[in-house]
Design an enzyme around this catalytic site. Structure first.
Site, PDB file in Angstrom:
ATOM      1  N   ARG A  26       2.433   5.033  -4.160  1.00 29.05           N
ATOM      2  CA  ARG A  26       1.973   6.340  -3.692  1.00 29.05           C
ATOM      3  C   ARG A  26       2.788   6.860  -2.510  1.00 29.05           C
ATOM      4  O   ARG A  26       2.919   8.060  -2.329  1.00 29.05           O
ATOM      5  CB  ARG A  26       0.486   6.273  -3.288  1.00 29.05           C
ATOM      6  CG  ARG A  26      -0.460   6.141  -4.464  1.00 29.05           C
ATOM      7  CD  ARG A  26      -1.897   6.217  -4.004  1.00 29.05           C
ATOM      8  NE  ARG A  26      -2.837   6.112  -5.106  1.00 29.05           N
ATOM      9  CZ  ARG A  26      -3.262   7.123  -5.864  1.00 29.05           C
ATOM     10  NH1 ARG A  26      -2.803   8.343  -5.624  1.00 29.05           N
ATOM     11  NH2 ARG A  26      -4.121   6.934  -6.843  1.00 29.05           N
ATOM     12  N   TYR A  31      -2.409  -0.620   5.172  1.00 33.30           N
ATOM     13  CA  TYR A  31      -2.512  -0.357   3.739  1.00 33.30           C
ATOM     14  C   TYR A  31      -1.121  -0.025   3.220  1.00 33.30           C
ATOM     15  O   TYR A  31      -0.550   1.016   3.529  1.00 33.30           O
ATOM     16  CB  TYR A  31      -3.488   0.797   3.497  1.00 33.30           C
ATOM     17  CG  TYR A  31      -3.722   1.191   2.060  1.00 33.30           C
ATOM     18  CD1 TYR A  31      -3.366   0.369   0.992  1.00 33.30           C
ATOM     19  CD2 TYR A  31      -4.328   2.409   1.765  1.00 33.30           C
ATOM     20  CE1 TYR A  31      -3.599   0.743  -0.312  1.00 33.30           C
ATOM     21  CE2 TYR A  31      -4.560   2.804   0.462  1.00 33.30           C
ATOM     22  CZ  TYR A  31      -4.199   1.967  -0.583  1.00 33.30           C
ATOM     23  OH  TYR A  31      -4.420   2.350  -1.884  1.00 33.30           O
ATOM     24  N   THR A  43      -8.014   6.630  -0.812  1.00 36.51           N
ATOM     25  CA  THR A  43      -7.443   7.384  -1.934  1.00 36.51           C
ATOM     26  C   THR A  43      -8.488   7.640  -3.009  1.00 36.51           C
ATOM     27  O   THR A  43      -8.590   8.748  -3.542  1.00 36.51           O
ATOM     28  CB  THR A  43      -6.264   6.604  -2.550  1.00 36.51           C
ATOM     29  OG1 THR A  43      -5.354   6.250  -1.517  1.00 36.51           O
ATOM     30  CG2 THR A  43      -5.558   7.423  -3.604  1.00 36.51           C
ATOM     31  N   LYS A  96      -4.160  -4.451   3.359  1.00 36.80           N
ATOM     32  CA  LYS A  96      -4.483  -4.195   1.960  1.00 36.80           C
ATOM     33  C   LYS A  96      -3.150  -3.969   1.273  1.00 36.80           C
ATOM     34  O   LYS A  96      -2.476  -2.958   1.492  1.00 36.80           O
ATOM     35  CB  LYS A  96      -5.393  -2.977   1.804  1.00 36.80           C
ATOM     36  CG  LYS A  96      -5.699  -2.644   0.339  1.00 36.80           C
ATOM     37  CD  LYS A  96      -6.455  -1.336   0.212  1.00 36.80           C
ATOM     38  CE  LYS A  96      -6.652  -0.975  -1.268  1.00 36.80           C
ATOM     39  NZ  LYS A  96      -7.282   0.352  -1.451  1.00 36.80           N
ATOM     40  N   TYR A 111       5.616  10.108   1.746  1.00 31.51           N
ATOM     41  CA  TYR A 111       6.575  11.218   1.646  1.00 31.51           C
ATOM     42  C   TYR A 111       7.720  11.131   2.649  1.00 31.51           C
ATOM     43  O   TYR A 111       8.876  11.341   2.300  1.00 31.51           O
ATOM     44  CB  TYR A 111       5.849  12.580   1.792  1.00 31.51           C
ATOM     45  CG  TYR A 111       6.743  13.769   1.512  1.00 31.51           C
ATOM     46  CD1 TYR A 111       7.083  14.102   0.209  1.00 31.51           C
ATOM     47  CD2 TYR A 111       7.263  14.546   2.543  1.00 31.51           C
ATOM     48  CE1 TYR A 111       7.912  15.180  -0.057  1.00 31.51           C
ATOM     49  CE2 TYR A 111       8.100  15.623   2.298  1.00 31.51           C
ATOM     50  CZ  TYR A 111       8.420  15.940   0.987  1.00 31.51           C
ATOM     51  OH  TYR A 111       9.248  16.996   0.726  1.00 31.51           O
ATOM     52  N   ILE A 148      -9.963  -5.062  -1.882  1.00 31.23           N
ATOM     53  CA  ILE A 148     -10.598  -3.753  -1.755  1.00 31.23           C
ATOM     54  C   ILE A 148     -10.411  -3.104  -3.113  1.00 31.23           C
ATOM     55  O   ILE A 148      -9.300  -2.727  -3.490  1.00 31.23           O
ATOM     56  CB  ILE A 148     -10.000  -2.913  -0.621  1.00 31.23           C
ATOM     57  CG1 ILE A 148     -10.315  -3.571   0.734  1.00 31.23           C
ATOM     58  CG2 ILE A 148     -10.562  -1.489  -0.658  1.00 31.23           C
ATOM     59  CD1 ILE A 148      -9.668  -2.902   1.926  1.00 31.23           C
TER      60      ILE A 148
END
Length: 293
Positions: free
Chosen positions: A141, A136, A47, A165, A110, A207
């Site tokens: 998000r 992740y 990202t 993550k 989404y 991270i």
């Protein structure tokens, strides 16, 4: 335990020139700056690297620049994720992963799949991927949280799913994962503000976004945390705490690029729909960089 991902990884930015083409020279300098100052591994095309506005050819060029600059010195992780499972598998199969130590694959955004949908998505990716996979989870998000039970199920069922993550900014979820995970599975913080606490609770590291701008103090902080030296580690955390807040105040990576601009490492340019940090935020960041010791 897969020790190559214990410690501090950084989610590298993609620097841009004034015409928004990729500034490969600045990217090389950022890689060198990080390796020289203690960063343990590099994460490419996440990202923070503005992966959603990077073309396939640009991604190849970025990989080459970072690989050449790294020259095998530290492990590398490549972001390959999205919300079209078949497309991700196609990218895995058509990408040269020979220099990569793992892929980082974000939970589908989404689409908002069920927990079973998340499991089946990552099952398909695991079975298609010839190298290790780091999950992740970033519900802020993606609009969908991958629950600890799903992460642990994947960790137990697939040998090459070695880590997650976790970036939900949810302390309880971190603790649940650390409690329930298989012994050799890594819980990696994706929240810079919580990273030290996660490490002290049994996490493997981070991270990081801010770590790439302050690699020595940040990686020293994580190293001290892994050694259980909480007081010394928190001394460094408190020094960095304000700037960690600043870089996420408007959007990522505009904030971290403003830090890099203040450090004269790259411009603050980002691609739409992102816009550069506001003048007010830049002023705070510049003051922090000027006064940081």
């Amino acid at each position: 335990m897969n020790s190559k991902f214990v410690g501090t990884g950084v989610a590298l930015v993609t620097p841009f020139n004034s015409d928004l083409s990729i500034d490969h020279e600045a990217l090389k300098n950022i890689v060198e700056f990080n390796i020289e100052n203690g960063t343990d591994y590099l994460v490419i095309s996440g990202t923070t690297g503005e992966s959603v506005t990077i073309s396939r050819q640009e991604k190849k060029d970025i990989i080459k620049t970072i690989s050449d600059a790294n020259n095998g010195r530290v492990p590398m992780v490549l972001g390959i994720g999205g919300n079209n499972t078949a497309s991700i598998i196609e990218e895995i199969k058509t990408t040269d992963l020979s220099e990569m130590d793992a892929i980082l694959s974000v939970a589908p955004y989404y689409s908002k799949p069920t927990q079973e949908g998340l499991y089946q998505h990552f099952k398909a990716i695991s079975e298609a991927c010839p190298i290790d996979v780091i999950l992740y989870n970033v519900p802020g998000r993606t609009s969908k949280n991958m629950e600890p039970s799903t992460t642990v199920r994947l960790a137990k069922d697939f040998k090459n799913i070695i880590a997650v993550k976790e970036a939900g900014n949810n302390v309880a979820q971190y603790l649940q994962l650390i409690k329930d995970k298989p012994e050799d599975f890594l819980v990696i913080s994706g929240d810079d503000d919580l990273a030290l606490g996660v490490v002290l609770a049994g996490g493997a590291g981070v991270i990081s976004v801010i770590g790439q701008a302050f690699p020595k103090p940040f990686s020293d902080m994580i190293r001290l945390g892994l050694q259980g030296k909480a007081k010394e580690a928190y001394n460094l955390h408190y020094k960095l705490m304000d700037v960690i807040g600043y870089i996420f105040e408007e959007n990522n990576p505009a904030g971290i690029k403003a830090v890099f601009e203040a450090l004269s490492l790259c411009s603050d340019k980002v691609r739409l729909p992102l816009v550069p940090a506001s003048l007010q935020l830049k002023a705070k960041i510049e003051r922090f960089v000027r006064e940081f010791q």
